[in-house]
Design an enzyme around this catalytic site. Structure first.
Site, PDB file in Angstrom:
ATOM      1  N   GLY A 239      36.938  41.178  27.773  1.00 51.60           N
ATOM      2  CA  GLY A 239      37.292  39.793  28.064  1.00 51.60           C
ATOM      3  C   GLY A 239      38.149  39.058  27.074  1.00 51.60           C
ATOM      4  O   GLY A 239      38.616  37.955  27.374  1.00 51.60           O
ATOM      5  N   GLU A 275      33.966  46.734  25.992  1.00 52.53           N
ATOM      6  CA  GLU A 275      34.777  47.248  27.117  1.00 52.53           C
ATOM      7  C   GLU A 275      36.079  46.470  27.258  1.00 52.53           C
ATOM      8  O   GLU A 275      36.343  45.873  28.306  1.00 52.53           O
ATOM      9  CB  GLU A 275      34.002  47.076  28.433  1.00 52.53           C
ATOM     10  CG  GLU A 275      32.654  47.718  28.493  1.00 52.53           C
ATOM     11  CD  GLU A 275      31.855  47.268  29.721  1.00 52.53           C
ATOM     12  OE1 GLU A 275      32.254  46.298  30.405  1.00 52.53           O
ATOM     13  OE2 GLU A 275      30.829  47.891  30.002  1.00 52.53           O
ATOM     14  N   GLY A 277      39.872  45.634  28.084  1.00 49.60           N
ATOM     15  CA  GLY A 277      40.934  46.193  28.912  1.00 49.60           C
ATOM     16  C   GLY A 277      42.254  45.538  28.531  1.00 49.60           C
ATOM     17  O   GLY A 277      43.102  46.124  27.851  1.00 49.60           O
ATOM     18  N   ARG A 278      42.358  44.266  28.918  1.00 51.18           N
ATOM     19  CA  ARG A 278      43.623  43.538  28.782  1.00 51.18           C
ATOM     20  C   ARG A 278      44.179  43.553  27.363  1.00 51.18           C
ATOM     21  O   ARG A 278      45.384  43.715  27.183  1.00 51.18           O
ATOM     22  CB  ARG A 278      43.379  42.092  29.217  1.00 51.18           C
ATOM     23  CG  ARG A 278      44.630  41.258  29.359  1.00 51.18           C
ATOM     24  CD  ARG A 278      44.295  39.781  29.539  1.00 51.18           C
ATOM     25  NE  ARG A 278      43.285  39.519  30.518  1.00 51.18           N
ATOM     26  CZ  ARG A 278      43.514  39.183  31.796  1.00 51.18           C
ATOM     27  NH1 ARG A 278      44.743  39.070  32.229  1.00 51.18           N
ATOM     28  NH2 ARG A 278      42.498  38.935  32.612  1.00 51.18           N
ATOM     29  N   ARG A 314      49.877  39.147  39.705  1.00 48.90           N
ATOM     30  CA  ARG A 314      49.164  38.137  38.911  1.00 48.90           C
ATOM     31  C   ARG A 314      49.697  36.719  39.088  1.00 48.90           C
ATOM     32  O   ARG A 314      48.901  35.788  39.232  1.00 48.90           O
ATOM     33  CB  ARG A 314      49.149  38.529  37.427  1.00 48.90           C
ATOM     34  CG  ARG A 314      48.492  39.901  37.160  1.00 48.90           C
ATOM     35  CD  ARG A 314      48.171  40.135  35.705  1.00 48.90           C
ATOM     36  NE  ARG A 314      47.118  39.261  35.252  1.00 48.90           N
ATOM     37  CZ  ARG A 314      47.303  38.150  34.586  1.00 48.90           C
ATOM     38  NH1 ARG A 314      48.513  37.798  34.197  1.00 48.90           N
ATOM     39  NH2 ARG A 314      46.291  37.383  34.255  1.00 48.90           N
ATOM     40  N   TYR A 318      46.765  34.441  40.485  1.00 48.57           N
ATOM     41  CA  TYR A 318      46.056  33.614  39.498  1.00 48.57           C
ATOM     42  C   TYR A 318      46.958  32.525  38.910  1.00 48.57           C
ATOM     43  O   TYR A 318      46.637  31.982  37.851  1.00 48.57           O
ATOM     44  CB  TYR A 318      45.564  34.461  38.324  1.00 48.57           C
ATOM     45  CG  TYR A 318      44.897  35.761  38.698  1.00 48.57           C
ATOM     46  CD1 TYR A 318      43.609  35.781  39.248  1.00 48.57           C
ATOM     47  CD2 TYR A 318      45.538  36.982  38.489  1.00 48.57           C
ATOM     48  CE1 TYR A 318      42.995  36.975  39.571  1.00 48.57           C
ATOM     49  CE2 TYR A 318      44.926  38.175  38.807  1.00 48.57           C
ATOM     50  CZ  TYR A 318      43.654  38.169  39.354  1.00 48.57           C
ATOM     51  OH  TYR A 318      43.054  39.354  39.675  1.00 48.57           O
ATOM     52  N   CYS A 346      58.366  38.798  52.232  1.00 45.27           N
ATOM     53  CA  CYS A 346      58.533  37.700  53.190  1.00 45.27           C
ATOM     54  C   CYS A 346      57.380  36.716  53.187  1.00 45.27           C
ATOM     55  O   CYS A 346      56.688  36.556  54.197  1.00 45.27           O
ATOM     56  CB  CYS A 346      58.721  38.291  54.580  1.00 45.27           C
ATOM     57  SG  CYS A 346      60.134  39.368  54.584  1.00 45.27           S
ATOM     58  N   GLU A 347      57.131  36.116  52.057  1.00 46.47           N
ATOM     59  CA  GLU A 347      56.234  34.960  52.012  1.00 46.47           C
ATOM     60  C   GLU A 347      56.535  34.166  50.750  1.00 46.47           C
ATOM     61  O   GLU A 347      56.940  34.732  49.739  1.00 46.47           O
ATOM     62  CB  GLU A 347      54.765  35.354  52.101  1.00 46.47           C
ATOM     63  CG  GLU A 347      54.268  36.422  51.183  1.00 46.47           C
ATOM     64  CD  GLU A 347      52.785  36.720  51.471  1.00 46.47           C
ATOM     65  OE1 GLU A 347      51.970  35.856  51.151  1.00 46.47           O
ATOM     66  OE2 GLU A 347      52.485  37.794  52.013  1.00 46.47           O
ATOM     67  N   TYR A 375      46.466  44.980  34.538  1.00 48.31           N
ATOM     68  CA  TYR A 375      46.354  44.433  35.894  1.00 48.31           C
ATOM     69  C   TYR A 375      47.724  44.262  36.563  1.00 48.31           C
ATOM     70  O   TYR A 375      47.944  43.328  37.323  1.00 48.31           O
ATOM     71  CB  TYR A 375      45.549  43.116  35.860  1.00 48.31           C
ATOM     72  CG  TYR A 375      44.226  43.271  35.147  1.00 48.31           C
ATOM     73  CD1 TYR A 375      43.224  44.022  35.710  1.00 48.31           C
ATOM     74  CD2 TYR A 375      44.003  42.702  33.879  1.00 48.31           C
ATOM     75  CE1 TYR A 375      42.010  44.218  35.050  1.00 48.31           C
ATOM     76  CE2 TYR A 375      42.799  42.885  33.213  1.00 48.31           C
ATOM     77  CZ  TYR A 375      41.809  43.646  33.804  1.00 48.31           C
ATOM     78  OH  TYR A 375      40.610  43.844  33.148  1.00 48.31           O
TER      79      TYR A 375
HETATM   80  N1  LLP Z   1      34.053  44.999  31.706  1.00 47.16           N
HETATM   81  C1  LLP Z   1      33.770  44.507  32.919  1.00 47.16           C
HETATM   82  C2  LLP Z   1      32.436  44.697  33.501  1.00 47.16           C
HETATM   83  C3  LLP Z   1      34.776  43.816  33.650  1.00 47.16           C
HETATM   84  O1  LLP Z   1      34.496  43.320  34.849  1.00 47.16           O
HETATM   85  C4  LLP Z   1      36.070  43.653  33.074  1.00 47.16           C
HETATM   86  C5  LLP Z   1      37.140  42.972  33.814  1.00 47.16           C
HETATM   87  C6  LLP Z   1      36.301  44.202  31.811  1.00 47.16           C
HETATM   88  C7  LLP Z   1      35.262  44.861  31.144  1.00 47.16           C
HETATM   89  C8  LLP Z   1      37.631  44.103  31.118  1.00 47.16           C
HETATM   90  O2  LLP Z   1      37.994  42.790  30.843  1.00 47.16           O
HETATM   91  P1  LLP Z   1      39.319  42.492  30.005  1.00 47.16           P
HETATM   92  O3  LLP Z   1      39.041  42.932  28.571  1.00 47.16           O
HETATM   93  O4  LLP Z   1      40.431  43.223  30.600  1.00 47.16           O
HETATM   94  O5  LLP Z   1      39.483  41.014  30.103  1.00 47.16           O
HETATM   95  N2  LLP Z   1      42.851  41.100  37.589  1.00 47.16           N
HETATM   96  C9  LLP Z   1      42.521  40.019  36.677  1.00 47.16           C
HETATM   97  C10 LLP Z   1      41.476  40.416  35.653  1.00 47.16           C
HETATM   98  C11 LLP Z   1      40.198  40.947  36.263  1.00 47.16           C
HETATM   99  C12 LLP Z   1      39.157  41.318  35.251  1.00 47.16           C
HETATM  100  C13 LLP Z   1      38.000  42.003  35.882  1.00 47.16           C
HETATM  101  N3  LLP Z   1      37.001  42.500  34.995  1.00 47.16           N
HETATM  102  C14 LLP Z   1      43.801  39.539  36.017  1.00 47.16           C
HETATM  103  O6  LLP Z   1      44.866  40.081  36.314  1.00 47.16           O
HETATM  104  O7  LLP Z   1      43.779  38.611  35.204  1.00 47.16           O
END
Ligand code: LLP
Length: 421
Positions: A239, A275, A277-278, A314, A318, A346-347, A375
């Site tokens: 997160g 965990e 990701g981003r 995105r 969002y 087309c939107e 993402y």
């Molecule tokens: N762990 C769990 C259980 C999650 O649901 C998520 C993200 C992460 C870890 C990783 O979070 P991060 O470090 O990436 O913030 N598509 C959206 C973001 C969706 C996030 C979903 N869960 C966007 O493009 O902003």
């Protein structure tokens, strides 16, 4: 920090000119930097140095086989949320004991796949899931290691669609019922409780909500231990946000986040998992696109590009901001133009930016969307029958296509006609 910089008047991905990749693979495409991916992974790993920990990359943010391999080689575990992601992790050579299975709706087939292939732990999100996992594990004559994901009812202060830790969100079990649920888990012979899991949302730009959630988890750890449960591992989710606009104030660094974790949990004698990701993949990728037309509207100029919402959703989904820069470095003195930057779908939702001031561009110029690694490709679709765009990985002065652009023939080959047509 990333490895997409201007050099001699042109944008580079590490030591490769972006225009050279465009000439080789065509536009639009994603390009990822190995150095940025591994650097960001290491920032987290170093931030938790000194405590027992594993950084599990949230594969949902970017799950190309080559990217998984780069991060796994650097020492990362993986956080997966589907059978498909589990399969990808295993196919990239990740050992089962480094894969964590998260997600609110795991199916029997997914549980079986992971139990047979090996798994570090399941992060269980409900009592019904717990009962099913117990049955699946027993039927395979194994014991499933689990944490329970608790919902701490903390406002992550992020976009509503990516906030996950409030009581109205579908995730986890209410922390107020945690002791009850752990008592139930302890009675199920196919499960072994090993810890607690929490994840409150994505793109957090402040540590305060993390701190609020983590304090609740620390308190719960003590309570559950007093109840007789073995709590040896805490999964603290992902997160941490990234700066999408260069002009914005930067979110906290992984080192600040690591210090918070150490401060909160150091004395508890637990193994820590995170965990992210981003923060690992976001700034490690660009989406590169070509201007098709500059079109004069009544009161604005439209920059129509060959990338669209199906390639990078995105902004449409969002209202997300991505910095967009020309691949040829603008001269310092150039007066900016203002564009609505749109794709060919087309939107009207196929809009990347409204009234965006940037250096003037013309048809056939290349532009790059920054911070598009997370993402981006993973959320792409073939809407409007636009084939998925290729992905390229750069490493120093080399680059390779890590997912090729399908031909139209390949795109339609998955469709089949029923016998009566
Ligand atoms: N762990 C769990 C259980 C999650 O649901 C998520 C993200 C992460 C870890 C990783 O979070 P991060 O470090 O990436 O913030 N598509 C959206 C973001 C969706 C996030 C979903 N869960 C966007 O493009 O902003």
């Amino acid at each position: 920090m990333d490895h997409f910089l201007y050099r001699d008047g042109a944008l580079y991905a590490e030591d490769v000119p972006v225009a050279e990749i465009a000439a080789a693979v065509g536009t639009p495409f994603y390009v990822y930097s190995t150095a940025t991916l591994t650097r960001h992974f290491k920032l987290f790993d170093d931030a938790l140095d000194g405590i027992d920990h594993l950084v599990c990359f949230a594969m949902k943010s970017l799950s190309n086989q080559a990217v998984i391999k780069v991060l796994a080689d650097a020492g990362a575990g993986m956080d997966v949320v589907s059978g498909g992601e589990y399969f990808r992790a295993k196919a990239a050579g990740v050992a089962g004991e480094k894969i964590v299975f998260s997600g609110v709706g795991k199916t029997v087939d997914e549980m079986r796949l992971a139990l047979e292939g090996g798994i570090r732990q399941f992060n269980v999100e409900s009592e019904p899931e717990m009962i099913v996992l117990d049955q699946v594990a027993q039927s395979l004559d194994v014991v499933a290691p689990i944490t329970v994901r608790v919902n701490p009812d903390v406002d992550a202060k992020t976009h509503a669609k990516i906030s996950t830790g409030k009581k109205e969100d579908k995730f986890g079990i209410p922390i107020s019922r945690a002791r009850e649920v752990y008592a139930m888990a302890a009675k199920l012979p196919g499960l072994k409780v090993i810890g607690i899991d929490v994840h409150i949302g994505s793109q957090l730009t402040d540590l305060t909500p993390f701190e609020a959630a983590y304090l609740k988890v620390a308190e719960l750890t003590a309570q559950l231990r007093a109840d007789g449960h073995e709590i040896s591992r805490l999964d603290l989710g992902g997160g941490l946000g990234i700066p999408y606009a260069r002009s914005n104030e930067a979110p906290p660094l992984p080192s600040d986040y690591g210090a918070l974790i150490k401060r909160t949990f150091e004395d508890l004698d637990v193994e820590i998992e995170i965990e992210p990701g981003r923060l690992i993949s976001g700034n490690a990728g660009l989406m590169v696109s070509k201007v098709i037309y500059i079109k004069d509207g009544e009161d604005r100029q439209f920059m129509i590009i060959d990338g669209a919402m199906n390639d990078l959703i995105r902004p449409a989904m969002y209202e997300a901001h991505h910095d967009i820069v020309p691949v040829i470095e603008p001269k310092v003195a150039t007066a900016p133009a203002t564009y609505d930057i749109v794709g060919p779908v087309c939107e009207s939702g196929d809009t990347f930016a409204k009234s965006r001031a940037m250096a003037p561009v013309k048809a056939d110029d290349l532009i790059a969307f920054r911070s598009a690694g997370a993402y981006g490709a993973v959320m792409a679709s073939e809407y409007n029958s636009r084939p998925l765009i290729p992905e390229v990985l750069v490493n120093g002065d080399q680059f390779a296509v890590i997912r090729a652009r399908p031909t139209y023939e390949e795109m339609i080959a998955r469709d089949t006609l029923p016998h009566w047509l």
